[in-house]
Scaffold this active site. Structure first.
Site, PDB file in Angstrom:
ATOM      1  CE  LYS A 274      38.980  34.097  41.171  1.00 50.65           C
ATOM      2  NZ  LYS A 274      38.383  34.342  41.981  1.00 50.65           N
TER       3      LYS A 274
ATOM      4  CG  ASP B 138      41.752  38.420  44.053  1.00 51.32           C
ATOM      5  OD1 ASP B 138      41.817  39.618  43.469  1.00 51.32           O
ATOM      6  OD2 ASP B 138      40.622  37.995  44.300  1.00 51.32           O
TER       7      ASP B 138
ATOM      8  CE  LYS C 179      40.787  39.398  47.742  1.00 48.11           C
ATOM      9  NZ  LYS C 179      39.431  39.247  47.936  1.00 48.11           N
TER      10      LYS C 179
ATOM     11  CG  ASP D 184      38.505  41.735  45.903  1.00 46.55           C
ATOM     12  OD1 ASP D 184      39.180  40.798  44.957  1.00 46.55           O
ATOM     13  OD2 ASP D 184      38.359  41.693  46.818  1.00 46.55           O
TER      14      ASP D 184
ATOM     15  NE  ARG E 202      31.739  38.212  40.481  1.00 49.11           N
ATOM     16  CZ  ARG E 202      30.916  38.624  41.665  1.00 49.11           C
ATOM     17  NH1 ARG E 202      29.822  39.299  41.701  1.00 49.11           N
ATOM     18  NH2 ARG E 202      31.241  38.107  43.141  1.00 49.11           N
TER      19      ARG E 202
HETATM   20  N1  BES Z   1      39.034  35.179  45.419  1.00 46.67           N
HETATM   21  C1  BES Z   1      38.195  35.915  46.003  1.00 46.67           C
HETATM   22  C2  BES Z   1      37.054  35.214  46.583  1.00 46.67           C
HETATM   23  C3  BES Z   1      37.701  34.669  48.071  1.00 46.67           C
HETATM   24  C4  BES Z   1      38.007  35.553  49.222  1.00 46.67           C
HETATM   25  C5  BES Z   1      38.053  33.486  48.093  1.00 46.67           C
HETATM   26  C6  BES Z   1      38.375  35.039  50.406  1.00 46.67           C
HETATM   27  C7  BES Z   1      38.525  32.852  49.364  1.00 46.67           C
HETATM   28  C8  BES Z   1      38.555  33.585  50.482  1.00 46.67           C
HETATM   29  C9  BES Z   1      37.232  36.845  45.011  1.00 46.67           C
HETATM   30  O1  BES Z   1      37.963  37.435  43.672  1.00 46.67           O
HETATM   31  C10 BES Z   1      36.788  38.186  45.708  1.00 46.67           C
HETATM   32  O2  BES Z   1      37.595  38.991  46.063  1.00 46.67           O
HETATM   33  N2  BES Z   1      35.415  37.941  45.660  1.00 46.67           N
HETATM   34  C11 BES Z   1      34.779  39.274  46.463  1.00 46.67           C
HETATM   35  C12 BES Z   1      33.496  39.523  45.748  1.00 46.67           C
HETATM   36  C13 BES Z   1      33.022  40.725  46.379  1.00 46.67           C
HETATM   37  C14 BES Z   1      33.692  42.146  45.857  1.00 46.67           C
HETATM   38  C15 BES Z   1      31.619  41.025  45.602  1.00 46.67           C
HETATM   39  C16 BES Z   1      34.418  38.800  47.788  1.00 46.67           C
HETATM   40  O3  BES Z   1      33.996  37.546  47.928  1.00 46.67           O
HETATM   41  O4  BES Z   1      34.656  39.604  48.628  1.00 46.67           O
HETATM   42 ZN    ZN Z   2      39.547  36.167  43.252  1.00 51.07          ZN
HETATM   43 MN    MN Z   3      38.878  39.036  43.997  1.00 46.34          MN
END
Ligand code: BES
Ligand code: ZN
Ligand code: MN
Length: 479
Positions: free
Chosen positions: A251, A256, A263, A333, A337
């Site tokens: 990835k 992000d 966020k 967010d 995937r």
């Molecule tokens: N890059 C993040 C995952 C992440 C968050 C890694 C905090 C390390 C620390 C990913 O893209 C993300 O934002 N995932 C969301 C998914 C949700 C919207 C279903 C998450 O984990 O909040």
């Molecule tokens: Zn991410």
């Molecule tokens: Mn994200």
């Protein structure tokens, strides 16, 4: 940092000229008559050092020794955990001093795992990030001599560990760089730089080519940013063409923000690490270039930024992935995937023996497993067992998570073939279930490294995980 392997017993260590000598001891240590043993016996007798605990004792210009500084480091029963602690304490004890040449000696013969860990731990303890500092203080330790009773017997293992260090440090460098110094184009540059090594090839696709491949899901994530996306294809060819490759997919979200599903501000800076999966793929290739094993490996990196903008993809938008499946993007967010699914479809063309994707995919995985073990999902038991074992052997641990079909229920939607999110419950698993829809044509595993790829707080920085795990897996994959 240069590593050198040398046959040294304690008497040899005593006459090794160096700025610092670290002697690692376990409970089973028996002193003999050399200068180090004499000092050790005195310290043990006086109660100034205890072999049971992980303890350090420093000596400056010890009599009858050729080193300037001596650190006696006890590491209890010699477990990997204690060894790491001992090495990091010992290196911390000489840090700040003018140590250019370090010798690290084992008073008792180490296991294979312990030797591997010791090399990685010295590198880890002395690593410094300098790229974006105006007055960098580079690492002082330039040379490390690893002293063993029988150096020759350990040579292949030692070379593996040294290559792993090169890979881990390449991964750390790129993951640590801020997003404005590690754009998709710059990540592609880092991949291209690897193609100067024999056996490594690199091809970089831009927006037009990616559109030509119909990667509608990947393109949707990238469309809110002014930075053009890159799709990076690395190849390492160490075996005959006919031998199916292992494909690694990293990835590569270089930043992000969450996109329109923005966020919160606190710790958002850490989302520069959201390309740690990509960095680990670069790191593995850096190590392969060094070791030249007889295997074939393909590395795929979908790289882009996830930003809010007038052109950004919006919650509720439906896009068509390269596989033809339509996806309702309910949360922008959950972008990892969305870039990975198109890379998984692209991987089919290599007729791979296995595909492993590596991603900082979910906060939920960090909550589930913390920073100790990466989450591992696999459609194939043999692959799962091999990854688990590689994690143990390299002390870069992972833990298998479930993929029951019931976890996919929440991804159903009235408006597309699949939604990109379900509820909060089991978030790491539902993310893996989404990916699994695109990984039906080969044995597949997914490593969620959200908790393990970097550290927060004062030690903020990339860990270089899971380069060691992947490397171990690959080197054992084809005999
Ligand atoms: N890059 C993040 C995952 C992440 C968050 C890694 C905090 C390390 C620390 C990913 O893209 C993300 O934002 N995932 C969301 C998914 C949700 C919207 C279903 C998450 O984990 O909040
Ligand atoms: Zn991410
Ligand atoms: Mn994200």
């Amino acid at each position: 940092m240069d590593f050198e392997l040398k046959t040294l017993d304690l008497a040899g260590a005593a006459s090794e000229k160096c700025d610092a000598l670290i002697v690692l001891l376990t409970e089973s240590f028996k002193p003999s008559r050399d200068a180090v043993s004499v000092l050790l016996s005195q310290a043990l007798k006086a109660g100034d050092l205890e072999l049971k605990a992980s303890q350090c004792l420093s000596v400056y210009r010890p009599d009858a020794l050729a080193c300037t500084r001596l650190v006696l480091a006890a590491m209890g029963d010699g477990s990997v955990r204690d060894l790491r602690k001992a090495v990091s304490t010992a290196v911390a004890a000489i840090k700040g001093g003018k140590v250019k040449k370090l010798a690290l000696c084992f008073a008792t013969a180490p296991s294979e795992q312990a030797l591997h860990c010791a090399v990685l731990a010295v590198a880890e303890a002395s690593y410094v990030y300098t790229t974006t500092k105006s007055k960098p203080e580079p690492r002082t330790i330039e040379r490390v001599v690893i002293g063993l009773a029988d150096a020759n017997a350990c040579k292949p293992l030692f070379q593996r560990a040294v290559a792993a260090v090169a890979g881990i440090e390449y991964a750390k460098e790129w993951a640590n760089r801020p997003a404005n110094h590690a754009t998709p184009t710059q990540i592609a540059g880092a991949a291209k730089a690897l193609a100067k090594f024999a056996g490594v090839q690199c091809e970089v696709l831009g927006p037009k080519q990616v559109a030509g491949l119909a990667m509608g899901s990947f393109m949707a994530v990238a469309q809110g940013s002014n930075e053009p996306l890159r799709f990076i294809v690395l190849r390492y060819a160490g075996a005959a063409k006919a031998q199916p490759p292992t494909v690694l997919i990293g990835k590569g979200i270089t930043f992000d923000s969450g996109g329109i599903s923005l966020k919160p501000a606190p710790e958002m800076d850490e989302m520069k690490f959201d390309m740690s999966g990509a960095a680990s793929v670069l790191g593995v290739f850096r190590a392969l270039a060094e070791l030249k094993p007889k295997i074939n490996v393909v590395g795929l990196i979908p790289a882009c930024e996830n930003l809010p903008d007038g052109r950004s993809v919006k919650p509720g938008d439906v896009v068509t992935s390269m596989s033809g499946q339509t996806i309702e993007i309910l949360n922008t967010d959950a972008e990892g995937r969305l870039v990975l699914c198109d890379a998984l479809t692209y991987a089919e063309r290599f007729k791979p023996r296995a595909v492993i994707d590596i991603a900082t995919l979910t906060g939920a995985c960090m909550i589930a497993l913390g920073g100790v073990r990466s989450g591992m999902f696999a459609s194939n038991d043999e692959l799962a067992d091999a990854l688990l074992a590689a994690g143990e052997a390299s002390s870069d641990l992972c833990w298998r998570m479930p993929l029951d079909e019931d976890y996919a229920e929440g991804l159903k939607t009235n408006f597309a073939d699949v939604a990109n999110v379900s509820g909060r419950a089991g978030g790491a698993i539902t993310a893996a279930k989404f990916l699994q829809r695109f990984a039906g044509k080969f044995p597949w595993a997914h490593l969620d490294i959200a908790g393990t790829a970097w550290k927060s707080g004062i030690a903020k920085g990339a860990t270089g995980r899971p380069v060691a795990l992947l490397l171990h897996y690959l080197l054992n994959s084809v005999k």
